[in-house]
Design a protein around this motif. Structure first.
Motif, short mmCIF file in Angstrom:
data_model
loop_
_atom_site.label_atom_id
_atom_site.label_comp_id
_atom_site.label_asym_id
_atom_site.label_seq_id
_atom_site.Cartn_x
_atom_site.Cartn_y
_atom_site.Cartn_z
N LEU A 1 0.83 -1.21 0.00
CA LEU A 1 0.00 0.00 0.00
C LEU A 1 0.86 1.26 0.00
O LEU A 1 0.53 2.24 -0.68
N LYS A 2 1.96 1.23 0.73
CA LYS A 2 2.86 2.38 0.77
C LYS A 2 3.45 2.63 -0.61
O LYS A 2 3.52 3.77 -1.08
N GLN A 3 3.85 1.56 -1.29
CA GLN A 3 4.41 1.69 -2.64
C GLN A 3 3.34 2.20 -3.61
O GLN A 3 3.60 3.08 -4.42
N ARG A 4 2.13 1.68 -3.50
CA ARG A 4 1.03 2.12 -4.36
C ARG A 4 0.76 3.61 -4.18
O ARG A 4 0.61 4.35 -5.15
N ASP A 5 0.73 4.05 -2.92
CA ASP A 5 0.47 5.45 -2.62
C ASP A 5 1.60 6.33 -3.13
O ASP A 5 1.38 7.45 -3.62
N ASP B 1 3.63 10.19 -7.15
CA ASP B 1 4.56 10.51 -8.25
C ASP B 1 3.79 10.81 -9.53
O ASP B 1 4.14 11.71 -10.26
N GLY B 2 2.72 10.05 -9.77
CA GLY B 2 1.90 10.26 -10.96
C GLY B 2 1.16 11.59 -10.92
O GLY B 2 0.99 12.26 -11.93
N ALA B 3 0.75 11.99 -9.74
CA ALA B 3 0.02 13.25 -9.59
C ALA B 3 0.94 14.46 -9.77
O ALA B 3 0.50 15.52 -10.21
N GLU B 4 2.22 14.32 -9.43
CA GLU B 4 3.17 15.40 -9.56
C GLU B 4 3.60 15.61 -11.00
O GLU B 4 4.04 16.69 -11.35
N SER B 5 3.51 14.57 -11.82
CA SER B 5 3.97 14.68 -13.21
C SER B 5 3.10 15.53 -14.06
O SER B 5 1.96 15.70 -13.95
#
Length: 131
Positions: free
Chosen positions: A118-122, A127-131
């Motif tokens: 879950l930590k990796q998923r979050d 990271d995807g939201a920052e791109s």
């Protein structure tokens, strides 16, 4: 106007929890007094002999027992361990490797694995939201 900073104190139970020791096993003067933040810091930096002995030999509070056995506190309860244990008693349980301990260790490993997933998923979402 000067602000007066009062000395922060805590109950012995809180201090024992922060120090990772079982309160009933501490000296009477520790149990009956209050502990200041400075005293707590001193205990952590330069533990007195009684604190070193408790940390090494116990009896240990349930969170410490659970950590030493590699299980959760709830897993301890399911295994029938409800009281503080000494380091020797903890080693005896490890050596005996009862079925409940193996089961609870496996459960704990799954919980940690899921938490890491879950930590990796979050992190990937962030990271995807920052791109």
């Amino acid at each position: 106007m000067k602000s007066h900073q009062s000395t922060q104190t805590m109950k012995p139970a809180t201090a024992a929890k922060k120090l990772g020791v079982y309160l009933p096993a501490t000296p009477a003067e520790f149990q009956e007094g209050v502990v200041t933040r400075a005293e707590l810091n001193e205990f952590q930096a330069n533990p007195p002999e009684w604190l070193r002995a408790l940390r090494e030999n116990g009896p240990h509070p349930r969170p410490v027992v659970a950590a030493k056995l590699g299980v959760s506190i709830a897993g301890l309860a399911r295994g029938g361990v409800t009281e503080a244990l000494t380091s020797e008693q903890i080693q005896e349980i490890k050596d005996a490797a009862p079925e409940w301990l193996e089961k609870e260790r496996a459960t704990q490993a799954e919980v940690r694995k899921e938490a890491a997933r879950l930590k990796q998923r979050d992190a990937e979402k962030a990271d995807g939201a920052e791109s």
